[in-house]
Design an enzyme around this catalytic site. Structure first.
Site: not given
Length: 566
Positions: A219, A352, A470
């Site tokens: 990320s 995600e 995610h």
């Protein structure tokens, strides 16, 4: 990327946290070892991995820079001062100042520029490959600690694993235009540069190979890795890179100029002008805890709805300095980036957008408003008529209906998957195909949907929602405070072995193919061919396949005027 959890889950997590700390204590042997660095000696502690009790050494809380306090607040880091005697590095130190993601209390310290080094063998025939982990958390949260990123799984492999702290929020990313103040922004990224310099100079003392270093992040950590591949400050400091669910092309990795410093000061009671020097003087007199407590609260609801996720993040620095890391838009640096000359792994997770579950649940406004979904760069360069056309095109590909008036909950989250993560990864793939010819790019798609071990999804969405969110791949790379111990016959444990095997194989020799995936072959992406994009799909089964999101992503490509995609 804020989210909320219910009190029952929070209480359960608190109980696990206590048990984990006791367990971590029991997993140390009590044996210590002293090693040299260029700044002084450090004492580490021998520990045991959680599954098989394999031994490794942990050197935690090593300072790689001066404490960024006083005159160094908001500024680029400086090398550490040498110390006398042996520094106790048998446990990690304070996390960077931040507001706790669950309890909304401020914790941590401004004195946070430390790193942790974990190594299984200190004497081998050849020095070991090195992996440097840069945590995610939207540049607002994160820490280098065993609570979140315990190295147990990696310590089953012949590798040196390093975790680094870097400054967050306003303390790490406040930017002012006045060159006399020497606060152009990106101090948190400059922390990472300084850490990489320290590692390059000292890792040989820990049996690490300074000529075989891989940096790895997820990320915001992945976007950071991408910045490190571009800035000239890091040329030669590492040799391979892994980007998980993010890159520097991501909109959230490029903070828009909204007078954030002035708005922060005003939110803390400042009554003066917008003059940078006056704003800085006020903020320097405030406590770090005050700053960390409010720096995420200055964003308006309208800004959030337009996907401005946080105020303080990476910026194009307003002037160049000897410590500049982002002199211009990242897209403008892709063609000449030195990182084009190194192999990379990059990819993301199959759903995600689940990370936005709580945000959309609290504010379903997004379900009926399509124009805000357009990338900011595209929207700002388009007329209203052009934006209307792009929205119709988006509706056509996702709903086969240009007149669609609203989305259901999970349809919106799927679109957010592509907008926030996958399309920018796709743009980087195209850029690598153009500018990094001959250097392998391994593209993956993580799609292992465990009903109980995809931990981030469980925290954000609860136990009833399925899909690979995610940050879910982190469950299979790091032991942490909410991890349960798995049966070795389980697919979850097999996925851990596969992920760590591939990543450490790549760190060793630039190729992720390893015994853990011997039944199949992970091929790097080829040159542009037949309008397709192949990925390595990681699920119960492993396979090379066309990226399932590819057709949707090509529509997002069409939103950008010719020549502006990358």
């Amino acid at each position: 990327m804020e989210f909320q959890v219910g009190w029952p889950k929070l209480i359960k997590m608190g109980a696990k946290l206590v048990g984990h700390k006791l367990q971590q204590y029991r997993l140390s042997t009590g044996n210590t070892l002293v090693l040299d660095t260029k700044f002084g000696q450090v004492r580490g502690l021998q520990r045991k991995t959680v599954y098989d009790g394999e031994l490794y050494f942990a050197f935690e809380g090593i300072p790689y820079a001066k404490p960024p306090v006083g005159e160094l607040r908001f500024r680029a880091p400086q090398p550490p001062e040498p110390w006398q005697g042996v520094l106790d590095c048998t446990t990690y130190r304070a996390k960077p100042l931040q507001r706790n993601i669950l309890l909304s209390i401020v914790e941590g310290s401004e004195d946070c520029l430390h790193l942790n080094i974990y190594v299984k063998d200190l004497e081998t025939k050849e020095p070991l490959p090195v992996i440097v982990w840069i945590y995610g958390g939207g540049f607002q949260k994160g820490e280098a600690s065993r609570d979140i990123y315990s190295p147990d799984y990696f310590m089953k492999q012949p590798v040196v694993f390093v975790c680094i702290n870097y400054r967050l929020g306003a303390l790490g990313f406040l930017s002012l235009k006045d060159p006399q103040l020497d606060v152009p922004g990106n101090a948190g990224l400059k922390d990472q540069v300084q850490a990489l310099r320290w590692i390059s100079q000292n890792i040989a003392n820990f049996n690490g190979d300074p000529n075989n270093i891989t940096i790895m992040g997820e990320s915001a950590g992945a976007a950071s890795v991408h910045v490190m591949m571009t800035t000239e400050q890091t040329r030669g400091l590492f040799h391979k890179a892994i980007m998980q669910s993010g890159c520097a092309l991501s909109e959230w990795a490029d903070s828009p100029d909204r007078k954030w410093a002035f708005r922060l000061a005003r939110g803390m009671g400042y009554k003066g002008s917008e003059k940078d020097a006056d704003v800085l003087s006020f903020l320097n007199k405030a406590s770090g805890r005050q700053i960390a407590n409010i720096d995420q609260d200055i964003i308006t609801q309208d800004e959030m709805r337009n996907f401005t996720l946080f105020a303080f993040g990476p910026v194009v620095e307003p002037y160049e300095s000897d410590h500049c890391v982002v002199p211009k838009k990242h897209k403008e640096m892709l063609a000449t980036a030195w990182g084009n000359d190194i192999p990379i792994i990059m990819g993301g997770n199959s759903f995600e957008g689940l990370f936005s579950y709580q945000v959309v649940k609290k504010d379903p406004w997004a379900l009926k408003n399509f124009h805000n979904i357009l990338p900011r760069e595209v929207s700002e360069a388009s007329s209203q008529e052009e934006r209307d056309l792009l929205v119709r095109r988006l509706k056509k590909v996702y709903f086969n209906n240009e007149l669609q008036e609203s989305m259901d909950f999970f349809e919106a989250l799927n679109i957010f998957s592509h907008r926030q993560i996958w399309h920018d990864l796709h743009r980087l793939v195209l850029a690598r195909q153009t500018y990094a010819a001959g250097k392998p790019t391994y593209l993956y798609r993580f799609d292992f949907d465990s009903p109980y071990f995809n931990q981030f999804r469980g925290l954000v969405c609860g136990d009833q929602v399925r899909g690979v969110s995610h940050a879910d791949e982190l469950s299979y790379q790091f032991y942490n405070i909410i991890a349960s111990k798995l049966e070795k016959s389980s697919m979850e444990y097999k996925t851990i072995e596969r992920m760590v095997g591939m990543w450490t194989s790549f760190a060793a020799n630039g190729d992720p193919n390893c015994p853990e995936i011997k039944s199949t072959t992970w091929e790097p992406i080829g040159a542009k061919e037949n309008g397709t994009e192949k990925c390595f799909n990681i699920s119960h089964n492993l396979e090379m396949r066309e990226l399932p999101e590819f057709d949707s992503l090509t529509v997002w490509d069409s939103f950008y005027p010719k020549g502006t995609l990358f």
